[in-house]
Design a protein around this motif. Sequence first.
Motif, mmCIF file in Angstrom:
data_model
loop_
_atom_site.group_PDB
_atom_site.id
_atom_site.type_symbol
_atom_site.label_atom_id
_atom_site.label_comp_id
_atom_site.label_asym_id
_atom_site.label_seq_id
_atom_site.Cartn_x
_atom_site.Cartn_y
_atom_site.Cartn_z
ATOM 1 N N ASP A 135 -21.488 -14.677 -38.011
ATOM 2 C CA ASP A 135 -22.888 -14.368 -37.734
ATOM 3 C C ASP A 135 -23.015 -12.897 -37.381
ATOM 4 O O ASP A 135 -22.237 -12.371 -36.583
ATOM 5 C CB ASP A 135 -23.401 -15.200 -36.563
ATOM 6 C CG ASP A 135 -23.623 -16.657 -36.940
ATOM 7 O OD1 ASP A 135 -24.201 -16.900 -38.017
ATOM 8 O OD2 ASP A 135 -23.210 -17.545 -36.171
ATOM 9 N N VAL A 136 -23.994 -12.243 -37.987
ATOM 10 C CA VAL A 136 -24.347 -10.875 -37.607
ATOM 11 C C VAL A 136 -25.647 -10.998 -36.833
ATOM 12 O O VAL A 136 -26.673 -11.358 -37.403
ATOM 13 C CB VAL A 136 -24.534 -9.972 -38.847
ATOM 14 C CG1 VAL A 136 -24.953 -8.578 -38.418
ATOM 15 C CG2 VAL A 136 -23.266 -9.936 -39.687
ATOM 16 N N SER A 181 -31.204 -10.511 -39.403
ATOM 17 C CA SER A 181 -29.878 -11.031 -39.046
ATOM 18 C C SER A 181 -29.297 -11.753 -40.259
ATOM 19 O O SER A 181 -30.026 -12.179 -41.162
ATOM 20 C CB SER A 181 -29.942 -11.942 -37.827
ATOM 21 O OG SER A 181 -30.780 -13.045 -38.064
ATOM 22 N N LYS A 212 -25.774 -14.241 -41.936
ATOM 23 C CA LYS A 212 -24.547 -15.030 -41.854
ATOM 24 C C LYS A 212 -23.744 -14.637 -43.081
ATOM 25 O O LYS A 212 -24.229 -14.714 -44.201
ATOM 26 C CB LYS A 212 -24.813 -16.526 -41.832
ATOM 27 C CG LYS A 212 -23.510 -17.344 -41.661
ATOM 28 C CD LYS A 212 -23.765 -18.818 -41.519
ATOM 29 C CE LYS A 212 -24.155 -19.225 -40.134
ATOM 30 N NZ LYS A 212 -23.131 -19.209 -39.122
ATOM 31 N N THR A 214 -14.680 -10.701 -38.278
ATOM 32 C CA THR A 214 -15.109 -10.747 -36.875
ATOM 33 C C THR A 214 -14.658 -9.486 -36.140
ATOM 34 O O THR A 214 -15.411 -8.912 -35.357
ATOM 35 C CB THR A 214 -14.546 -12.007 -36.187
ATOM 36 O OG1 THR A 214 -15.029 -13.161 -36.881
ATOM 37 C CG2 THR A 214 -14.959 -12.081 -34.736
ATOM 38 N N ASP A 225 -16.766 -6.170 -36.944
ATOM 39 C CA ASP A 225 -18.220 -6.315 -36.759
ATOM 40 C C ASP A 225 -18.939 -4.979 -36.647
ATOM 41 O O ASP A 225 -20.039 -4.804 -37.169
ATOM 42 C CB ASP A 225 -18.537 -7.213 -35.566
ATOM 43 C CG ASP A 225 -18.185 -6.579 -34.231
ATOM 44 O OD1 ASP A 225 -17.162 -5.878 -34.155
ATOM 45 O OD2 ASP A 225 -18.937 -6.790 -33.269
ATOM 46 N N VAL A 283 -19.342 -3.613 -40.105
ATOM 47 C CA VAL A 283 -20.350 -4.392 -40.828
ATOM 48 C C VAL A 283 -21.752 -3.941 -40.429
ATOM 49 O O VAL A 283 -22.611 -3.709 -41.286
ATOM 50 C CB VAL A 283 -20.158 -5.910 -40.579
ATOM 51 C CG1 VAL A 283 -21.329 -6.701 -41.114
ATOM 52 C CG2 VAL A 283 -18.852 -6.388 -41.191
ATOM 53 N N LYS A 284 -21.983 -3.801 -39.135
ATOM 54 C CA LYS A 284 -23.295 -3.347 -38.659
ATOM 55 C C LYS A 284 -23.620 -1.957 -39.188
ATOM 56 O O LYS A 284 -24.753 -1.677 -39.578
ATOM 57 C CB LYS A 284 -23.342 -3.368 -37.132
ATOM 58 C CG LYS A 284 -23.368 -4.761 -36.557
ATOM 59 C CD LYS A 284 -23.306 -4.737 -35.049
ATOM 60 C CE LYS A 284 -23.197 -6.142 -34.492
ATOM 61 N NZ LYS A 284 -23.000 -6.129 -33.035
#
Length: 141
Positions: free
Chosen positions: A50-51, A67, A69, A82, A85, A88-89
């Motif tokens: 999940d983001v 947001s 997934k 994970t 993260d 990814v952001k």
Amino acid sequence: MKNKMMRTMLILLLVILLAGAVAIIVIYKLDHTSANKAPSIDEVLKQSVDVPEITTNLKTNNFIKISFKLETDSKKAQEELTKRDFQVKNIIIDQLSEMSPNDLDGQKGKDKLRMALKDKISKIMQNGKVVNVYITSYVIQ
């Protein structure tokens, strides 16, 4: 006598080769049918990340709250994603900052965003890849 024995050996050899070829074809077909089977929802959840909601500016003066997934191809890839993260952001924010509300308009716009994120995030992965990007919330103002 020798010709008869040679003929028998040749026939046996051909029968063994034919049986081996049939066995290989059967195994190949069974392997492909199991590979095409879609994962269960439990497998998808175990391999997803999940983001949480990100709020950022778009190319224009608008902002977006969104947001995701991210579904990966393995548990190992999920664990790596994970840990990544923050990367990814960063990728998501960079991608959104180059888009306008019109770029995100409709199904085509969202599909374009999902595909771009899938490709860019998969490039940083070492243990697998992202197979699906799901938008779980979405607001533009």
